[in-house]
Write an enzyme that holds these catalytic residues in place. Structure first.
Site, short mmCIF file in Angstrom:
data_model
loop_
_atom_site.label_atom_id
_atom_site.label_comp_id
_atom_site.label_asym_id
_atom_site.label_seq_id
_atom_site.Cartn_x
_atom_site.Cartn_y
_atom_site.Cartn_z
N LYS A 30 0.86 -1.20 0.00
CA LYS A 30 0.00 0.00 0.00
C LYS A 30 0.89 1.24 0.00
CE LYS A 30 -4.01 1.90 2.56
NZ LYS A 30 -4.82 1.78 3.81
N SER B 193 -9.80 1.78 2.79
CA SER B 193 -8.93 2.57 1.94
C SER B 193 -7.87 1.77 1.18
CB SER B 193 -8.21 3.62 2.80
OG SER B 193 -7.33 2.99 3.72
N SER C 165 -10.00 -0.57 7.02
CA SER C 165 -9.41 -0.36 5.69
C SER C 165 -8.69 -1.57 5.10
CB SER C 165 -8.43 0.82 5.72
OG SER C 165 -9.15 2.02 5.69
#
Ligand code: MG
Ligand code: ZN
Lengths: 489, 112, 487
Positions: free
Chosen positions: C81, C156, C180
């Site tokens: 990420k 997210s 997330s």
């Protein structure tokens, strides 16, 4: 010495403050801890390096970086707390949020509602006791320089940030507003400095910024106990500036009140050259620092055992040393305070303990060693004084030998002999005196038979003549002794 | 010196958020919001705060706040030097530099 | 939709690379090919590191050829990420304000993955600064759901979920502040773990809300999740909130089943109004959670409904705490040391202009909310009160963990929704996190395990919740659910 508290004793009012007014002063003193590394990272805590060389992700506030607390900084802060007679508590770090380019994270990690040290006091040389509200741990900001304009902040074209200092550990010591004169404020800072150096947690040098003093100043009519609007005066770089700044600021407030105006709460900057404070950032638009507990750090828990251990680690405090020095040296309070202020009291005691005449120790320290004692050790200092009091060195010679010892160390006897300061033996001195008596028989008579005043006058005259004849090589004490002996015989 | 009264004072939240509140907060947060954004945020933040007001109404007695779920204490490191970053790498990321320092438009306020 | 490539598990890749039956170079080539084949439609990556990955793979093959030991993830392609720092590789948080920033250091998790032989193939897209539940708040455009590109992947960590869900790579890392990892895992049909707060180092994770953020893995199998968590977890002295205790052995726990375990279904999150459930949990999702409970019961666990009233306070508490911490964490993006700088006549004006230009709408909204929650008059009522609610929740959950080994709920209230469906009203977006938020507030671990599909044919995940450091038991249940979902 009677204990007095500043609450009930106005203390000396500044010479130029009109009758009827008193000053109320609270001091915030930032002390840089002398750790090897910064508060939350392993970067060196050192002064004067090339800009932005002692920085890492943490003290630069890079995204993703995290703080880890320096154990020595905590220990130093707690020791200082105990030395300031504070309660040492379990504590929590908080974030103080504000935007400024010297602050890499745009928040400062500090202690807010749960600081390490609370409610202590220190006792000034004259016995006045000043309360300390808190002494908390926090990180320093970076250093801004300003370019263009005149190099100062006003009118600068741009600013430049160096983050070497960002994250250096500080203890901020906040006094209660109990100081009542600039002189007391000075005495408080001196005392604080000697405590800080005694526990060896900081150099505490105002000139180098390792000790920074901000003064919160207000005035009020004597007899009132209100706290009027205060101004925080910053940029004070010496004890002398501190006194001047406080007196200036107090006078400014009185003048405003006299004109039917009132000071506004603000930060002001002391301009030493101009001898005045200048308005800085106004606090009218009240700042809101949005403090909250720093989630990247965990609480510090202090146990009773920690306190016991801390207390056992503390050296003798300056107030105790002051009493000890007074007892051993018989010196005046002013002299003792001067020695304490200069941090020379410990050296004085050591030298006296090494067998030197206490009065000479104090005289030399105050008059001849104001710049520090360099390479001089207590033992060699004591040896030098013994030569002086034994008549092997005149006071003038002693001064010269001392200067040499300060500069490059060494043994006083060797230095004296290298300089050709052979001790004048008693016989030599006596024959010189006999010659002078022969030339001044009337004066000698007046010395032998005169009243005290006359005697004193003539003693000065004969001593002067001997010194002249020996080109200052004669020892004053030996001359006095000889004059006394000869006049009595 | 922190004003200790600051965060200890507690105002009961009305839940209603005014345009002025939002403009004030934008100033604190250092965001230049347009009038339209202020209007929009006033409504949106108001809606979130309405549900927060229900929380505020809970009587939680003397429950202590949780700041750290795992409850660690006294985490420190030894006072030992770790190599710092190479300055060239640090400054290479800067929008502007001068004299090996981070250059910014003039910082107003305190002469530090 | 192309399903041309389906990655083998990390466990099997590493085994094959270590025993020489396949080369890391071939594995990475295949992964890069799969990533690139889908990237045009998925937008899962901010940066694909094809060359770096091939170089790293070749180095692993050389090590093996030289007889050197390689780690447990040798040759395994992983996606990171883009809110985790990677030395020399741009890290953006999908924000304009950090566009082009190249960190001089790597996150602990990135170092540990590399040391274990894993090969980073790219940095994945996310909601800007991890604020969102759909990956639509990215400054670089939304990511898409690999099972239906008209739908969101969740957020997210949408890019990380999408690339594993697409079968391009077996492992990615995400961060979970309010769900997330788990919510996008649910929406993309993969396994996603939010470990115990403090189990995985946050060093190098760009902070959203420090007291809630945790890094965890996305994988295609439960065993892979255990393996990756064992690699990235464990004490890190660079993170003061890192748990010093040894990591639980997760791989060993996998085969132990759930016989005799006591598992509670959280009534408030069950979707059943008669049990006092919150609104908005879709019936098809609730039905899958009920089926999961039945599967666990069939495997020998005892199942009971349990009411945890404070769980409904999670959402409002979270939307005070997370923005408050974020408002402070994001203050450093001021245009002075790195990142975007806009013009201004003085430093403060420049700071403001940079922030205004650099932050997107959702980030600004949360900074505003958090700043407000911390202002002097409101601290106690908002931030202070929310932190007390955390204590209430911890107490309540812990009380139930006296009687239950694990708890169960849906992960996301719905399956993946259409792009743009919820962007107009922040509150409808925020409700997506209702099931996942409690674990962030309590610090307790939770994971999402794929368990079939909803009425629309899109994946549904069920959430297994455990007490602090209860990962071993949590993985036992996850392995049983994985097995049950297969039949
Ligand atoms: Mg301070
Ligand atoms: Zn550093």
């Amino acid at each position: 010495m009677s204990e007095q508290t500043a609450n009930t004793t106005p203390g000396a009012v500044a010479a130029d403050l009109p009758e009827g007014w008193e000053i109320v002063i609270g001091l915030e003193v930032h002390v840089e801890l002398n750790t090897a590394t910064k508060l939350f990272c392993g970067c060196p805590n050192s002064f004067g390096d090339e800009p932005n060389t002692n920085v890492c992700p943490t003290c630069l506030g890079l995204p993703g970086s995290l703080p880890v607390l320096n154990d020595r900084a905590v220990e130093s802060a707690m020791r200082l707390g105990r030395a300031l007679n504070c309660d040492v508590n379990s504590s929590v770090f908080s974030r103080k949020n504000y935007f400024y380019p010297d602050q890499p994270k745009d928040y400062q990690v500090s202690q807010y509602d749960l600081p390490t040290n609370t409610e202590g006091h220190i006792t000034l040389a004259d016995g006045t006791r000043i309360g300390i509200e808190r002494a908390h741990i926090e990180e320093d900001a970076g250093k801004l320089n300003h370019g263009g304009g005149d190099g100062r902040i006003h009118g600068a074209d741009y600013s430049m940030a160096d983050y070497n200092r960002a994250g250096v550990p500080l203890v901020e010591i906040v006094s209660h507003p109990e100081l009542r004169s600039a002189a007391d404020a000075r005495a408080y800072v001196s005392e604080l400095r000697s405590i800080v150096t005694a526990v060896d947690v900081s150099d505490a040098k105002m000139e180098e910024g390792s000790m920074r003093v901000d003064a919160n100043v207000s005035v009020r009519p004597i007899g009132s106990d209100e706290l009027r609007t205060r101004c925080e005066v910053k940029n004070i770089n010496s004890l002398r500036s501190l006194e001047r700044a406080i007196n200036f600021e107090a006078r400014r407030h009185v003048d405003l009140y006299d004109n039917g105006e009132r000071p506004k709460q603000e930060t002001r900057h002391w301009d030493e050259e101009a001898g005045r404070s200048r308005s800085g950032r106004s606090k009218e638009d009240a700042e809101d620092y949005r403090y909250f507990p720093e989630p990247d750090l965990v609480p510090l828990v202090v146990t009773d055992d920690d306190i016991t251990r801390l207390d056992a680690s503390l050296p003798t405090m300056p107030s105790a040393r002051r009493a000890q020095l007074g007892e051993k040296s018989g010196a005046s309070n002013d002299d003792i305070n001067l020695l304490i202020e200069r941090g020379q009291d410990g050296f004085a005691l050591e030298t006296i303990d090494a067998g030197a005449d206490a009065k000479r120790v104090v005289v030399h320290l105050i008059n001849n060693l104001s710049e520090g004692h360099g390479q001089l050790t207590a033992a060699s200092f004591a040896a030098m004084i013994r030569m002086e009091t034994g008549g092997d060195l005149s006071s003038t010679q002693a001064k010269e030998v001392l200067a040499e010892m300060v500069a490059s160390g060494g043994d006083p006897a060797a230095i004296a002999s290298a300089k050709g300061f052979e001790a004048m033996d008693g016989g030599e001195l006596e024959s010189i005196l006999d010659g002078i008596i022969a030339e001044n028989p009337d004066e000698w008579q007046r010395f032998c038979d005169g009243d005290d005043k006359e005697k004193k006058k003539m003693q000065g005259m004969f001593t002067g003549q001997i010194m002249k004849a020996t080109k200052g090589q004669a020892d004053g004490a030996a001359v006095a002794k000889l004059l006394a002996q000869k006049s009595a015989s | 010196m922190p004003d200790m009264s600051e965060s200890e004072s507690s105002a009961a939240p009305s839940g209603a958020l005014s345009r002025d509140d939002v403009a004030h907060v934008a100033k604190l947060a250092l965001l230049d919001l347009s009038d339209a954004e202020i209007d929009r945020f006033t409504g949106q933040l108001g809606a979130v705060l309405e549900s927060a007001a229900k929380l505020a109404a809970l009587d939680l007695g003397d429950l202590a706040p949780t700041h750290h779920p795992f409850g660690l204490t006294n985490v420190t490191r030894p006072d030992e030097i770790v190599p710092s970053l190479d300055r060239d790498i640090v400054l290479a990321q800067a929008p502007d530099i001068e004299d090996n320092r981070f250059k910014t438009p003039p910082a107003l306020g305190e002469d530090s | 939709m192309t399903e041309s490539f389906q990655t083998p598990s990390a466990t099997s890749i590493a085994a094959g690379v270590r025993d020489g039956s396949q080369s890391a170079a071939d594995v990475i080539d295949a992964a890069i090919g799969a990533v690139e084949a889908r990237e045009g439609e998925l937008n899962a990556y901010n940066l694909v590191l094809a060359d770096d990955a091939r170089t790293a793979a070749a180095a692993i093959d050389q090590k093996i050829a030289a007889g050197e030991t390689v780690g447990p993830l040798a040759g395994v392609p992983v996606a990171i990420k883009d809110n985790m720092c990677t030395t020399g590789v741009a890290t953006t948080c999908s924000s304009k304000i950090l566009e082009g920033w190249v960190p001089p250091y790597s996150a602990t998790v990135v170092e540990r993955l590399a040391a274990a032989g894993a090969v980073m193939v790219g940095k994945t897209n996310l909601d800007e600064f991890a604020m969102g539940s759909s990956t639509e708040n990215s400054a670089f455009g939304p990511s898409k759901n690999p099972h239906d590109i008209t739908k969101v992947p969740g957020g997210s960590s949408g890019g990380s979920a999408a690339t594993v869900g697409a079968g391009a790579v077996p492992v990615s890392l995400g961060s979970d502040t309010g769900g997330s990892i788990r919510q996008p895992a649910s929406l993309c049909g993969v396994v996603g773990v939010k470990p115990t707060y403090g189990m995985v180092s946050r060093y190098g994770l760009i902070a959203f809300a420090s007291s809630l953020d945790q890094i965890g893995p996305f994988t295609t199998t439960v065993a892979d999740a255990a393996l990756v968590l064992e690699v990235i977890g464990g004490h890190d002295p660079r993170d003061s909130t890192s748990i010093p205790e040894p990591m639980p052995n997760l791989t060993e726990a996998l085969g132990k089943g759930v016989d005799g375990l006591r598992i509670g279904i959280i009534s408030e999150l069950s979707g059943d109004p008669s049990l006092g459930s919150v609104e908005g949990i879709a019936p098809d999702v609730a039905a899958r959670a009920a089926a999961a409970a039945a599967a666990l019961e069939a495997a020998g666990a005892s199942i009971e409904h349990v009411s945890i009233p404070s769980s409904v306070h999670g959402l409002p508490a979270y939307y005070l705490i997370a923005p408050a911490e974020a408002s402070s964490n994001l203050a450093r993006y001021d245009g002075v040391r790195y990142g975007l700088r806009s013009d201004g006549p003085n430093a403060l004006a420049m700071n403001a202009a940079s922030r205004t230009e650099g932050f997107g709408e959702e980030v600004k909204r949360r900074i505003m909310l958090g700043t407000y929650a911390l202002t002097s008059g409101y601290y106690d009522a908002y931030y202070g009160q929310a932190q007390k609610v955390r204590t209430l929740m911890i107490d309540e959950f812990n009380a139930h963990y006296q009687n239950f080994d694990l708890l169960l709920s849906p992960t996301s209230p719905t399956t993946a929704f259409e792009l743009d469906a919820k962007t107009a009203d922040p509150m409808t977006m925020y409700v997506n996190d209702v099931c996942t938020i409690p674990s962030n507030l309590t610090g307790q671990p939770a994971m999402s395990v794929p368990f079939g599909v909803g009425d629309d044919g899109m994946p549904v995940g069920v959430q297994v919740l455990a007490p602090m450091m209860g990962e071993a038991t949590m993985f036992r249940a996850a392995a049983v659910l994985e097995e049950a979902a297969r039949v």
